[in-house]
Design a protein around this motif. Structure first.
Motif, PDB file in Angstrom:
ATOM      1  N   THR A 140       0.908  -1.223  -0.030  1.00  0.00           N
ATOM      2  CA  THR A 140       0.146  -0.036   0.017  1.00  0.00           C
ATOM      3  C   THR A 140       0.826   1.139  -0.098  1.00  0.00           C
ATOM      4  O   THR A 140       0.570   2.075  -0.632  1.00  0.00           O
ATOM      5  N   LEU A 141       2.016   1.124   0.833  1.00  0.00           N
ATOM      6  CA  LEU A 141       2.930   2.263   0.585  1.00  0.00           C
ATOM      7  C   LEU A 141       3.658   2.550  -0.768  1.00  0.00           C
ATOM      8  O   LEU A 141       3.992   3.646  -0.977  1.00  0.00           O
ATOM      9  N   MET A 142       3.448   1.523  -1.308  1.00  0.00           N
ATOM     10  CA  MET A 142       4.033   1.498  -2.858  1.00  0.00           C
ATOM     11  C   MET A 142       3.092   2.296  -3.901  1.00  0.00           C
ATOM     12  O   MET A 142       3.646   2.829  -5.006  1.00  0.00           O
ATOM     13  N   LEU A 143       1.915   2.256  -3.580  1.00  0.00           N
ATOM     14  CA  LEU A 143       1.033   2.798  -4.523  1.00  0.00           C
ATOM     15  C   LEU A 143       1.198   4.298  -5.147  1.00  0.00           C
ATOM     16  O   LEU A 143       0.905   4.284  -6.532  1.00  0.00           O
ATOM     17  N   PRO A 144       1.779   5.101  -4.363  1.00  0.00           N
ATOM     18  CA  PRO A 144       1.990   6.203  -5.194  1.00  0.00           C
ATOM     19  C   PRO A 144       3.123   6.357  -6.070  1.00  0.00           C
ATOM     20  O   PRO A 144       3.373   7.352  -6.844  1.00  0.00           O
ATOM     21  N   PHE A 145       3.962   5.412  -5.940  1.00  0.00           N
ATOM     22  CA  PHE A 145       5.189   5.397  -6.875  1.00  0.00           C
ATOM     23  C   PHE A 145       4.797   4.307  -8.331  1.00  0.00           C
ATOM     24  O   PHE A 145       5.743   4.450  -8.831  1.00  0.00           O
ATOM     25  N   LYS A 146       3.983   3.576  -8.083  1.00  0.00           N
ATOM     26  CA  LYS A 146       3.431   2.555  -9.158  1.00  0.00           C
ATOM     27  C   LYS A 146       3.328   3.274 -10.517  1.00  0.00           C
ATOM     28  O   LYS A 146       3.754   2.603 -11.425  1.00  0.00           O
ATOM     29  N   GLU A 147       2.669   4.426 -10.247  1.00  0.00           N
ATOM     30  CA  GLU A 147       2.354   5.145 -11.631  1.00  0.00           C
ATOM     31  C   GLU A 147       3.458   5.149 -12.586  1.00  0.00           C
ATOM     32  O   GLU A 147       3.605   5.083 -13.716  1.00  0.00           O
ATOM     33  N   SER A 148       4.574   5.738 -11.649  1.00  0.00           N
ATOM     34  CA  SER A 148       5.913   5.994 -12.590  1.00  0.00           C
ATOM     35  C   SER A 148       6.331   4.855 -13.243  1.00  0.00           C
ATOM     36  O   SER A 148       6.921   4.855 -14.315  1.00  0.00           O
ATOM     37  N   ILE A 149       6.204   3.597 -12.580  1.00  0.00           N
ATOM     38  CA  ILE A 149       6.625   2.554 -13.251  1.00  0.00           C
ATOM     39  C   ILE A 149       5.705   2.015 -14.351  1.00  0.00           C
ATOM     40  O   ILE A 149       6.338   1.469 -15.420  1.00  0.00           O
ATOM     41  N   TYR A 150       4.614   2.261 -14.563  1.00  0.00           N
ATOM     42  CA  TYR A 150       3.857   2.073 -15.464  1.00  0.00           C
ATOM     43  C   TYR A 150       3.844   2.818 -16.663  1.00  0.00           C
ATOM     44  O   TYR A 150       3.947   2.512 -17.688  1.00  0.00           O
ATOM     45  N   VAL A 151       4.412   4.192 -16.307  1.00  0.00           N
ATOM     46  CA  VAL A 151       4.548   5.137 -17.366  1.00  0.00           C
ATOM     47  C   VAL A 151       5.679   4.780 -18.270  1.00  0.00           C
ATOM     48  O   VAL A 151       6.070   4.682 -19.559  1.00  0.00           O
ATOM     49  N   LEU A 152       6.823   4.390 -17.365  1.00  0.00           N
ATOM     50  CA  LEU A 152       8.240   3.817 -17.863  1.00  0.00           C
ATOM     51  C   LEU A 152       7.873   2.616 -18.653  1.00  0.00           C
ATOM     52  O   LEU A 152       8.434   2.568 -19.789  1.00  0.00           O
ATOM     53  N   GLU A 153       7.244   1.580 -17.970  1.00  0.00           N
ATOM     54  CA  GLU A 153       7.013   0.346 -18.880  1.00  0.00           C
ATOM     55  C   GLU A 153       6.274   0.770 -20.339  1.00  0.00           C
ATOM     56  O   GLU A 153       6.681   0.040 -21.247  1.00  0.00           O
ATOM     57  N   ASP A 154       5.207   1.574 -20.219  1.00  0.00           N
ATOM     58  CA  ASP A 154       4.590   1.966 -21.255  1.00  0.00           C
ATOM     59  C   ASP A 154       5.611   2.620 -22.469  1.00  0.00           C
ATOM     60  O   ASP A 154       5.451   2.414 -23.630  1.00  0.00           O
TER      61      ASP A 154
END
Length: 167
Positions: free
Chosen positions: A110-124
């Motif tokens: 749950t603490l990681m949630l704010p940072f997951k968007e960055s990884i999704y953008v990077l992967e995309d």
């Protein structure tokens, strides 16, 4: 050929990100086992070094390619920023886990949630770079003497289709 390197680097970066996510998960699943947690931190550090080297290589390649689409070049140059947000967040969460011995994997995730968007953008964005590399390869494969003056996505697909049809 530069086009091959674009695609290969993109694939390697994608694999490296998968390893980051694996070590993130493995670390969190081993909360309470400091030996295993240290092992996964070490693996994450090695992957991080590799990732930074590959991102540097990809940016250098993009900057040398005069024919590269401006939007694609910009996306490539933004990759390290997305990666740093993710990595900084992950390391912060791992530190929080270490400081709070009673944290559960679910709480840490749950603490990681704010940072997951960055990884999704990077992967995309890496997927876009890889697709562009495949398109550039298609253009040079069909016309090996070409200096690839048209940007990825413009006319490579008809060339590839023609090549596949045997024309």
């Amino acid at each position: 050929e530069q086009d091959t390197v674009f695609e290969a680097l993109s694939k390697d970066i994608d694999i490296c990100m998968l390893m980051h996510r694996r070590y993130e998960k493995d670390y969190l699943l081993n909360i309470g086992n400091p030996e295993k947690q240290l092992k996964y931190r070490d693996k994450l550090a090695a992957q991080s070094k590799l990732m930074q080297e590959m991102l540097d290589q990809l940016i250098a390649l993009a900057l040398r390619d005069d024919d590269l689409d401006r939007e694609l070049r910009s996306r490539i140059q933004e990759l390290p920023a997305h990666y740093e947000v993710y990595l900084g967040g992950l390391l912060g969460v791992l530190d929080a886990v270490d400081a709070n011995g009673s944290m559960t994997p679910q709480e840490a995730n749950t603490l990681m949630l704010p940072f997951k968007e960055s990884i999704y953008v990077l992967e995309d964005d890496v997927a876009v770079v890889s697709a562009a590399g495949r398109e550039m390869l298609g253009m040079t494969w069909r016309n090996p003497r070409s200096n690839r003056k048209s940007p990825p996505g413009s006319s490579s697909l008809p060339w590839l289709w023609g090549a596949l049809q045997g024309s």
